[in-house]
Design a protein around this motif. Structure first.
Motif, PDB file in Angstrom:
ATOM      1  N   GLY A   1       9.866   0.766  17.312  1.00 50.70           N
ATOM      2  CA  GLY A   1       8.959   1.110  16.227  1.00 50.70           C
ATOM      3  C   GLY A   1       9.375   0.501  14.896  1.00 50.70           C
ATOM      4  N   THR A   2       8.386   0.330  14.031  1.00 50.36           N
ATOM      5  CA  THR A   2       8.625  -0.136  12.667  1.00 50.36           C
ATOM      6  C   THR A   2       7.796   0.723  11.725  1.00 50.36           C
ATOM      7  N   GLN A   3       8.425   1.199  10.669  1.00 46.81           N
ATOM      8  CA  GLN A   3       7.781   2.163   9.763  1.00 46.81           C
ATOM      9  C   GLN A   3       6.880   1.459   8.755  1.00 46.81           C
ATOM     10  N   VAL A   4       5.674   1.965   8.639  1.00 54.02           N
ATOM     11  CA  VAL A   4       4.731   1.507   7.613  1.00 54.02           C
ATOM     12  C   VAL A   4       4.432   2.692   6.707  1.00 54.02           C
ATOM     13  N   THR A   5       4.663   2.522   5.423  1.00 52.02           N
ATOM     14  CA  THR A   5       4.392   3.569   4.452  1.00 52.02           C
ATOM     15  C   THR A   5       3.488   3.000   3.370  1.00 52.02           C
ATOM     16  N   VAL A   6       2.355   3.648   3.180  1.00 51.55           N
ATOM     17  CA  VAL A   6       1.374   3.208   2.183  1.00 51.55           C
ATOM     18  C   VAL A   6       1.309   4.255   1.086  1.00 51.55           C
ATOM     19  N   SER A   7       1.634   3.847  -0.113  1.00 48.73           N
ATOM     20  CA  SER A   7       1.617   4.772  -1.248  1.00 48.73           C
ATOM     21  C   SER A   7       0.267   4.712  -1.955  1.00 48.73           C
ATOM     22  N   SER A   8      -0.131   5.857  -2.504  1.00 50.13           N
ATOM     23  CA  SER A   8      -1.439   5.920  -3.180  1.00 50.13           C
ATOM     24  C   SER A   8      -1.326   5.551  -4.639  1.00 50.13           C
TER      25      SER A   8
ATOM     26  N   SER B   1     -11.127   3.540  12.976  1.00 48.63           N
ATOM     27  CA  SER B   1     -10.750   3.658  11.564  1.00 48.63           C
ATOM     28  C   SER B   1     -10.053   2.406  11.020  1.00 48.63           C
ATOM     29  N   VAL B   2      -9.673   1.478  11.889  1.00 50.02           N
ATOM     30  CA  VAL B   2      -9.015   0.257  11.414  1.00 50.02           C
ATOM     31  C   VAL B   2      -9.868  -0.980  11.615  1.00 50.02           C
ATOM     32  N   LYS B   3     -11.005  -0.842  12.261  1.00 51.78           N
ATOM     33  CA  LYS B   3     -11.888  -2.005  12.486  1.00 51.78           C
ATOM     34  C   LYS B   3     -12.278  -2.639  11.162  1.00 51.78           C
TER      35      LYS B   3
ATOM     36  N   GLY C   1       8.551  -6.083  10.527  1.00 52.14           N
ATOM     37  CA  GLY C   1       7.517  -6.336   9.545  1.00 52.14           C
ATOM     38  C   GLY C   1       7.017  -5.131   8.787  1.00 52.14           C
ATOM     39  N   GLY C   2       7.476  -3.950   9.153  1.00 51.89           N
ATOM     40  CA  GLY C   2       7.042  -2.770   8.432  1.00 51.89           C
ATOM     41  C   GLY C   2       7.643  -2.717   7.034  1.00 51.89           C
ATOM     42  N   GLY C   3       7.193  -1.740   6.253  1.00 49.78           N
ATOM     43  CA  GLY C   3       7.715  -1.584   4.907  1.00 49.78           C
ATOM     44  C   GLY C   3       6.873  -0.645   4.085  1.00 49.78           C
ATOM     45  N   LEU C   4       7.166  -0.642   2.791  1.00 51.21           N
ATOM     46  CA  LEU C   4       6.445   0.181   1.828  1.00 51.21           C
ATOM     47  C   LEU C   4       5.481  -0.710   1.057  1.00 51.21           C
ATOM     48  N   VAL C   5       4.220  -0.298   1.010  1.00 53.01           N
ATOM     49  CA  VAL C   5       3.201  -1.088   0.331  1.00 53.01           C
ATOM     50  C   VAL C   5       2.243  -0.150  -0.391  1.00 53.01           C
ATOM     51  N   GLN C   6       1.660  -0.636  -1.463  1.00 55.33           N
ATOM     52  CA  GLN C   6       0.690   0.172  -2.191  1.00 55.33           C
ATOM     53  C   GLN C   6      -0.664   0.168  -1.484  1.00 55.33           C
ATOM     54  N   SER C   7      -1.428   1.190  -1.753  1.00 58.24           N
ATOM     55  CA  SER C   7      -2.771   1.275  -1.196  1.00 58.24           C
ATOM     56  C   SER C   7      -3.557   0.011  -1.561  1.00 58.24           C
ATOM     57  N   GLY C   8      -4.243  -0.545  -0.560  1.00 53.70           N
ATOM     58  CA  GLY C   8      -4.969  -1.790  -0.741  1.00 53.70           C
ATOM     59  C   GLY C   8      -4.183  -3.029  -0.382  1.00 53.70           C
TER      60      GLY C   8
ATOM     61  N   LEU D   1      -4.791  -1.604   3.289  1.00 50.02           N
ATOM     62  CA  LEU D   1      -4.068  -0.443   3.805  1.00 50.02           C
ATOM     63  C   LEU D   1      -4.357   0.803   2.989  1.00 50.02           C
ATOM     64  N   LYS D   2      -4.387   1.928   3.688  1.00 53.18           N
ATOM     65  CA  LYS D   2      -4.670   3.230   3.084  1.00 53.18           C
ATOM     66  C   LYS D   2      -3.489   4.162   3.337  1.00 53.18           C
ATOM     67  N   PRO D   3      -3.325   5.178   2.513  1.00 54.05           N
ATOM     68  CA  PRO D   3      -2.230   6.139   2.754  1.00 54.05           C
ATOM     69  C   PRO D   3      -2.273   6.745   4.161  1.00 54.05           C
ATOM     70  N   GLU D   4      -3.465   6.918   4.707  1.00 53.16           N
ATOM     71  CA  GLU D   4      -3.578   7.489   6.056  1.00 53.16           C
ATOM     72  C   GLU D   4      -3.124   6.534   7.156  1.00 53.16           C
TER      73      GLU D   4
END
Length: 115
Positions: A108-115, A62-64, A8-15, A85-88
């Motif tokens: 593991g599954t990679q989550v990348t959040v772009s700003s 920080s995720v609550k 389920g991981g992937g690349l997503v934009q901030s928010g 989601l946030k870049p951090e």
């Protein structure tokens, strides 16, 4: 053989949002607490969310309010719904279970959040 397989991981934009899944096998899933951890490059692995066998949950501060952990014992699966989601939040996310003295990790599954 005990196994945890994340997806389920992937690349997503901030928010944006993602939903991670972890399929478990080789142990009595319903009797065990399950967790999601994450590790960003150059940082220590940290606990993101935890759910007990009875459904009680706990979260990294920080995720609550943004992340929700849930489980489906009929499917031997645990999920992590991630919103706003946030870049951090960018990291490799791992599913985890503690079986006696053994802590079992998925790949593991990679989550990348772009700003």
């Amino acid at each position: 053989q005990v196994q945890l397989v994340e997806s389920g991981g992937g690349l997503v934009q901030s928010g944006g949002s993602l939903r991670l899944s972890c399929a478990a096998s080789g142990f009595i899933f319903s009797a065990n607490a399950m967790g999601w951890y994450r590790q960003a490059p150059g940082k220590q692995r940290e606990l993101v969310a935890w759910i007990t066998s009875g459904g009680f949950t706990n979260y990294l501060s920080s995720v609550k309010g943004r992340f929700t952990i849930s489980r489906d014992n009929s499917k031997n699966s645990v999920y992590l719904e991630m919103n706003s989601l946030k870049p951090e939040d960018t990291a490799l996310y791992y599913c985890n279970v503690l079986l006696g003295p053994r802590r079992i990790w998925g790949q593991g599954t990679q989550v990348t959040v772009s700003s």
